[in-house]
Design a protein around this motif. Structure first.
Motif, mmCIF file in Angstrom:
data_model
loop_
_atom_site.group_PDB
_atom_site.id
_atom_site.type_symbol
_atom_site.label_atom_id
_atom_site.label_comp_id
_atom_site.label_asym_id
_atom_site.label_seq_id
_atom_site.Cartn_x
_atom_site.Cartn_y
_atom_site.Cartn_z
ATOM 1 N N THR A 21 37.337 132.248 39.982
ATOM 2 C CA THR A 21 37.323 132.127 41.440
ATOM 3 C C THR A 21 36.089 131.373 41.916
ATOM 4 O OG1 THR A 21 38.552 134.200 41.673
ATOM 5 C CG2 THR A 21 37.343 133.411 43.604
ATOM 6 N N ALA A 22 34.927 131.726 41.350
ATOM 7 C CA ALA A 22 33.687 131.054 41.742
ATOM 8 C C ALA A 22 33.757 129.561 41.455
ATOM 9 C CB ALA A 22 32.504 131.682 41.005
ATOM 10 N N GLY A 23 34.300 129.203 40.294
ATOM 11 C CA GLY A 23 34.408 127.795 39.940
ATOM 12 C C GLY A 23 35.346 127.044 40.866
ATOM 13 N N ALA A 67 37.753 126.416 28.440
ATOM 14 C CA ALA A 67 37.715 125.014 28.867
ATOM 15 C C ALA A 67 37.929 124.865 30.366
ATOM 16 C CB ALA A 67 38.766 124.213 28.109
ATOM 17 N N VAL A 68 38.736 125.744 30.970
ATOM 18 C CA VAL A 68 38.990 125.662 32.410
ATOM 19 C C VAL A 68 37.702 125.959 33.191
ATOM 20 C CG1 VAL A 68 40.278 126.625 34.352
ATOM 21 C CG2 VAL A 68 41.422 126.227 32.166
ATOM 22 N N LEU A 69 37.016 127.055 32.795
ATOM 23 C CA LEU A 69 35.748 127.378 33.445
ATOM 24 C C LEU A 69 34.742 126.254 33.263
ATOM 25 C CD1 LEU A 69 34.915 131.156 32.771
ATOM 26 C CD2 LEU A 69 35.657 130.061 34.894
ATOM 27 N N LEU A 70 34.630 125.771 32.050
ATOM 28 C CA LEU A 70 33.688 124.692 31.762
ATOM 29 C C LEU A 70 33.990 123.464 32.621
ATOM 30 C CD1 LEU A 70 31.361 123.618 30.027
ATOM 31 C CD2 LEU A 70 33.066 122.911 28.324
ATOM 32 N N PRO A 122 27.903 126.400 40.377
ATOM 33 C CA PRO A 122 28.340 125.370 39.417
ATOM 34 C C PRO A 122 27.650 125.445 38.053
ATOM 35 C CG PRO A 122 28.204 124.411 41.590
ATOM 36 C CD PRO A 122 27.631 125.790 41.711
ATOM 37 N N PRO A 123 26.302 125.502 37.966
ATOM 38 C CA PRO A 123 25.722 125.626 36.627
ATOM 39 C C PRO A 123 26.032 126.966 35.971
ATOM 40 C CG PRO A 123 24.003 125.774 38.300
ATOM 41 C CD PRO A 123 25.249 125.346 38.995
ATOM 42 N N VAL A 128 27.862 127.264 32.357
ATOM 43 C CA VAL A 128 27.296 128.013 31.227
ATOM 44 C C VAL A 128 28.278 129.086 30.754
ATOM 45 C CG1 VAL A 128 25.453 129.595 30.525
ATOM 46 C CG2 VAL A 128 24.909 127.550 31.858
ATOM 47 N N ALA A 129 28.900 129.792 31.721
ATOM 48 C CA ALA A 129 29.873 130.829 31.352
ATOM 49 C C ALA A 129 31.030 130.229 30.570
ATOM 50 C CB ALA A 129 30.378 131.534 32.608
ATOM 51 N N GLY A 130 31.493 129.059 30.994
ATOM 52 C CA GLY A 130 32.583 128.406 30.275
ATOM 53 C C GLY A 130 32.181 127.976 28.886
#
Length: 381
Positions: free
Chosen positions: A5-7, A312-315, A299-300, A304-306
């Protein structure tokens, strides 16, 4: 799900800022095409100065040496200085010559007045019937044709013309904090929107403001903004609400010589008025901190979480938002001669601004509030 959600929200926010915030990130707002007026109006240059003996030798001669085809003069308002500012101004005028100089001292501000509006109001009164007023800070140096270009722009259809001076970026912390300061200002007050007569957004950069005397008087003068700590924005709002047409852009030949050697100096500069900008509202403070976190810090964090989780989606979401952010900051860095890859470090600088804003609120609630050279304005707006 929270990271996702944050991304997604960060990407959406940056797409909106990129495309729908009046191109705030561009740095091409310069003075309009100049057509010299058939008659050059008289101008009074008003310089409020409180303990500015260290800066005047680098700035006052540039005002006295203005190449202006009409009648102009300089009024230095010695605002309760203890370092000989007024006498130094007289000596500089005697040594360098140029435009006539008057030095006046208004005395301490009455109750309800902030220091700078009181000093400027005194200078405006001293100016008499001059057609235009150039309000410029004591730490601002002007190119030799600065006044002429400002007046030419104003007589072309504007009642207030303001240029954001090029700020100093000589120390390490100045290079980190100052470009972001200009960027955040433009994000808050997009120059194109300010310059649109139909838009309600109004702002000015207090170091360099040329205003038509008649319009200022019609709007209520500095009496109407006597308690304003952020006086430049208050002045622009006053003029625009009175039907005046305003213009704001970046300067090419106007620069600040004010030094902020360390982080503490820059921290104090931002914290002095950040909470005032939020109208001393805890609700606006909470919303601002949350907004900065989602837009600049997420965003950063999502990237990092991804990377850590192998998602890959989070990244991808984090990287896209981060690159969009950096892309909007790059023009400001280029304007200040900084390397474009440094735009990727904007989240770290944004975190500093979040902490400065929180500290500004802390100072207000502790009773210190906004302060400048020994004066405190804890109750001012």
């Amino acid at each position: 799900m929270g990271w996702l959600t944050a991304g997604a929200v960060s990407v959406a926010a940056w797409l909106w800022l990129l495309l729908c915030r009046s191109w705030f990130w561009r740095t091409d707002q310069r003075l309009p095409a100049l057509v010299e007026p058939s008659h050059w109006p008289s101008v009074a240059i008003v310089v409020p100065a409180r303990d500015e003996a260290a800066t005047l030798p680098a700035t006052l001669p540039t005002l006295l040496a203005q190449q202006y085809p009409g009648r102009a003069r300089v009024i230095v308002v010695d605002d309760g200085s203890t370092d000989g500012t007024g006498e130094l101004a007289r000596r500089l005028a005697g040594t360098t010559g140029g435009l006539p100089l008057t030095v006046v001292s208004p005395g301490p501000p009455p109750p309800g007045w902030a220091g700078k509006p009181w000093a400027v109001a005194h200078g405006v009164a001293e100016a008499g019937e001059d057609g235009y007023l150039l309000l410029t800070d004591a730490d601002i140096a002007h190119g030799p044709r600065s006044l002429a270009t400002l007046v030419a722009a104003a007589t072309g259809g504007h009642d207030l013309v303001s240029q954001m001076a090029t700020l100093r970026t000589e120390t390490r912390w100045e290079r980190i904090i100052v470009p972001a300061f200009v960027y955040f200002f433009a994000l808050l007050y997009p120059f194109r929107r300010v310059n649109r007569p139909s838009a309600r957004t109004a702002a000015a950069a207090g170091g360099c403001v040329l205003v038509r005397r008649e319009v200022l008087a019609r709007a209520g003068g500095f009496e109407a903004i006597r308690g304003a700590v952020i006086d430049d924005v208050a002045l622009a709002r006053l003029v625009k609400r009175a039907g005046g047409r305003i213009w704001l852009g970046l300067a090419d030949t106007v620069r600040s010589v004010r030094a902020y050697p360390g982080l503490a100096d820059l921290w104090a500069m931002v914290a002095r008025s950040a909470y005032t900008q939020l109208r001393h509202s805890p609700v606006l403070l909470a919303g601002t901190v949350l907004g900065l976190a989602v837009v600049f810090l997420a965003p950063p964090a999502v990237t990092v979480a991804g990377a850590v989780t192998g998602d890959a989606v989070l990244l991808g979401l984090g990287a896209v938002a981060w690159l969009l952010m950096a892309g909007t900051f790059a023009p400001t860095l280029r304007h200040y001669g900084r390397p474009v890859p440094a735009a990727l470090l904007l989240p770290a600088t944004a975190l500093l601004y979040v902490l400065m804003t929180l500290d500004s609120a802390r100072r207000h609630h502790a009773g210190s509030g906004a302060s400048w050279k020994g004066r405190s304005y804890s109750g001012s707006r």
